[in-house]
Design an enzyme around this catalytic site. Sequence first.
Site, short mmCIF file in Angstrom:
data_model
loop_
_atom_site.label_atom_id
_atom_site.label_comp_id
_atom_site.label_asym_id
_atom_site.label_seq_id
_atom_site.Cartn_x
_atom_site.Cartn_y
_atom_site.Cartn_z
N ALA A 225 0.87 -1.16 0.00
CA ALA A 225 0.00 0.00 0.00
C ALA A 225 0.92 1.22 0.00
CB ALA A 225 -0.89 -0.03 1.23
N GLY B 274 0.68 -4.93 1.02
CA GLY B 274 -0.56 -4.98 0.22
C GLY B 274 -0.36 -5.68 -1.12
N GLU C 29 -0.67 -9.25 -0.34
CA GLU C 29 -2.09 -9.49 -0.06
C GLU C 29 -2.91 -9.54 -1.35
OE1 GLU C 29 -1.89 -6.20 2.84
OE2 GLU C 29 -2.99 -7.55 4.18
N GLU D 164 4.77 -5.17 7.40
CA GLU D 164 4.05 -4.12 8.12
C GLU D 164 4.61 -3.84 9.50
OE1 GLU D 164 2.64 -6.48 6.31
OE2 GLU D 164 1.20 -5.52 4.96
C1 HXC Z 1 4.99 4.38 -1.56
C2 HXC Z 1 6.90 3.42 -2.37
C3 HXC Z 1 6.55 2.18 -1.80
C4 HXC Z 1 5.33 2.11 -1.06
C5 HXC Z 1 8.43 1.96 -2.82
N1 HXC Z 1 8.06 3.23 -3.00
N2 HXC Z 1 7.51 1.31 -2.08
N3 HXC Z 1 6.13 4.51 -2.26
N4 HXC Z 1 4.60 3.25 -0.96
N5 HXC Z 1 4.90 0.99 -0.50
C6 HXC Z 1 8.79 4.26 -3.73
C7 HXC Z 1 10.03 4.70 -2.99
O1 HXC Z 1 9.70 5.62 -1.97
C8 HXC Z 1 10.82 5.33 -4.09
O2 HXC Z 1 10.31 6.62 -4.38
C9 HXC Z 1 10.50 4.43 -5.29
O3 HXC Z 1 9.27 3.76 -4.95
C10 HXC Z 1 11.58 3.40 -5.55
O4 HXC Z 1 11.80 2.69 -4.34
P1 HXC Z 1 13.23 2.58 -3.62
O5 HXC Z 1 12.97 2.37 -2.17
O6 HXC Z 1 14.11 3.72 -4.02
O7 HXC Z 1 13.80 1.26 -4.31
P2 HXC Z 1 14.78 0.19 -3.68
O8 HXC Z 1 15.86 0.85 -2.88
O9 HXC Z 1 15.17 -0.71 -4.79
O10 HXC Z 1 13.87 -0.65 -2.64
C11 HXC Z 1 12.76 -1.37 -3.10
C12 HXC Z 1 11.89 -1.80 -1.88
C13 HXC Z 1 11.59 -0.58 -1.01
C14 HXC Z 1 12.64 -2.88 -1.09
C15 HXC Z 1 10.62 -2.42 -2.46
O11 HXC Z 1 11.04 0.46 -1.85
C16 HXC Z 1 10.63 -0.82 0.09
O12 HXC Z 1 10.96 -1.41 1.12
N6 HXC Z 1 9.38 -0.35 -0.05
C17 HXC Z 1 8.37 -0.38 0.96
C18 HXC Z 1 7.82 -1.78 1.10
C19 HXC Z 1 6.78 -1.86 2.19
O13 HXC Z 1 7.04 -1.62 3.39
N7 HXC Z 1 5.54 -2.24 1.85
C20 HXC Z 1 4.46 -2.46 2.73
C21 HXC Z 1 3.68 -1.20 2.93
S1 HXC Z 1 2.47 -1.36 4.20
P3 HXC Z 1 11.29 7.87 -4.59
O14 HXC Z 1 10.32 9.03 -4.73
O15 HXC Z 1 12.16 7.94 -3.39
O16 HXC Z 1 12.01 7.54 -5.87
C22 HXC Z 1 1.20 -2.16 3.47
C23 HXC Z 1 -0.03 -2.32 4.31
C24 HXC Z 1 -1.21 -2.83 3.51
O17 HXC Z 1 1.27 -2.55 2.35
C25 HXC Z 1 -2.52 -2.66 4.24
C26 HXC Z 1 -3.05 -1.29 4.25
C27 HXC Z 1 -4.41 -1.16 4.87
#
Ligand code: HXC
Length: 260
Positions: free
Chosen positions: A66, A111, A114, A134
């Site tokens: 998400a 997400g 999921e 998460e």
């Molecule tokens: C918003 C995101 C994102 C996310 C990545 N980006 N994941 N933006 N939400 N979930 C963005 C980064 O901020 C970045 O933007 C661009 O995408 C590229 O990502 P990088 O981090 O620079 O790439 P990299 O270093 O290769 O790392 C990849 C990654 C990492 C390992 C996937 O991005 C990461 O850990 N992302 C978050 C994963 C996460 O925690 N997901 C779960 C979310 S909670 P910029 O602008 O800096 O270029 C969830 C809850 C669901 O999903 C339920 C809700 C009700």
Amino acid sequence: MEFKNLKVETTNRIAVVTINRPEALNALNEQTLDELQSFFSDANDNDGVQVVIVTGSGKKAFVAGADIVAMQQLTALEARKFSRLGHQLMRSIETCAKPVIAAVNGFALGGGCELALSCDIRIASENARFSQPEVNLGVIPGFGGTQRLSRLIGKGRALELLFTGDMIDAAEAYQMALVNRVVPQEKLLETAVEMATKIVNKGPYAVRQVKEAVRTGLEMDLDKANQYETEMFGLCFASLDQKEGMLAFLEKRPAVFVGQ
Ligand code: HXC
């Protein structure tokens, strides 16, 4: 239908829907959830679509979760609403009358994992990575991850992934039966389309009933579930597809199904 964050291509009754927000690794914001909901509402009723393939744009991510930017400032009530929106979508996918295949082309995190879990079948490319991270963000899954992951791979393995937030690769996901198959990235869509093509050529009414029987039956005790299957088997004999399928077999020719 016109979408901002999705690309949809339908060929031979197989719809490929690509989540297309590469700048955020295809993260799911409210608009993307809304668009996916509209897409699946249409696909559910549209005879021109018999199988759906869901994938992410680019080679790096299926869906990286998400959208954390969108979630960061939410109040508790807004977060609950966002979770509910995601839950409605995931349930629409799970209950969609057509089979839904996730072609997981990279990160499937939070997400994104999921979303893949709500699909019927998961095919992963070798570079796919899965996690429910998460707890790293101080929250829990909110699109059904605590429920569907444990139902799919068992409580112990699900809790390990949910407690640690560990990221697993495609081979580990395959070992856990989290994914059905692992293929090289350049073969991913081709493999998904091949599988979809096999399904498209079967009796559409029967395929629909299989999905319904498995999903509903898993939510019942075995006696009731077997009874449910018996009723659904009987119902197949009210369909044109049953008549055509069995006649075609006896006439030694391919069946021409009409989906009714
Ligand atoms: C918003 C995101 C994102 C996310 C990545 N980006 N994941 N933006 N939400 N979930 C963005 C980064 O901020 C970045 O933007 C661009 O995408 C590229 O990502 P990088 O981090 O620079 O790439 P990299 O270093 O290769 O790392 C990849 C990654 C990492 C390992 C996937 O991005 C990461 O850990 N992302 C978050 C994963 C996460 O925690 N997901 C779960 C979310 S909670 P910029 O602008 O800096 O270029 C969830 C809850 C669901 O999903 C339920 C809700 C009700």
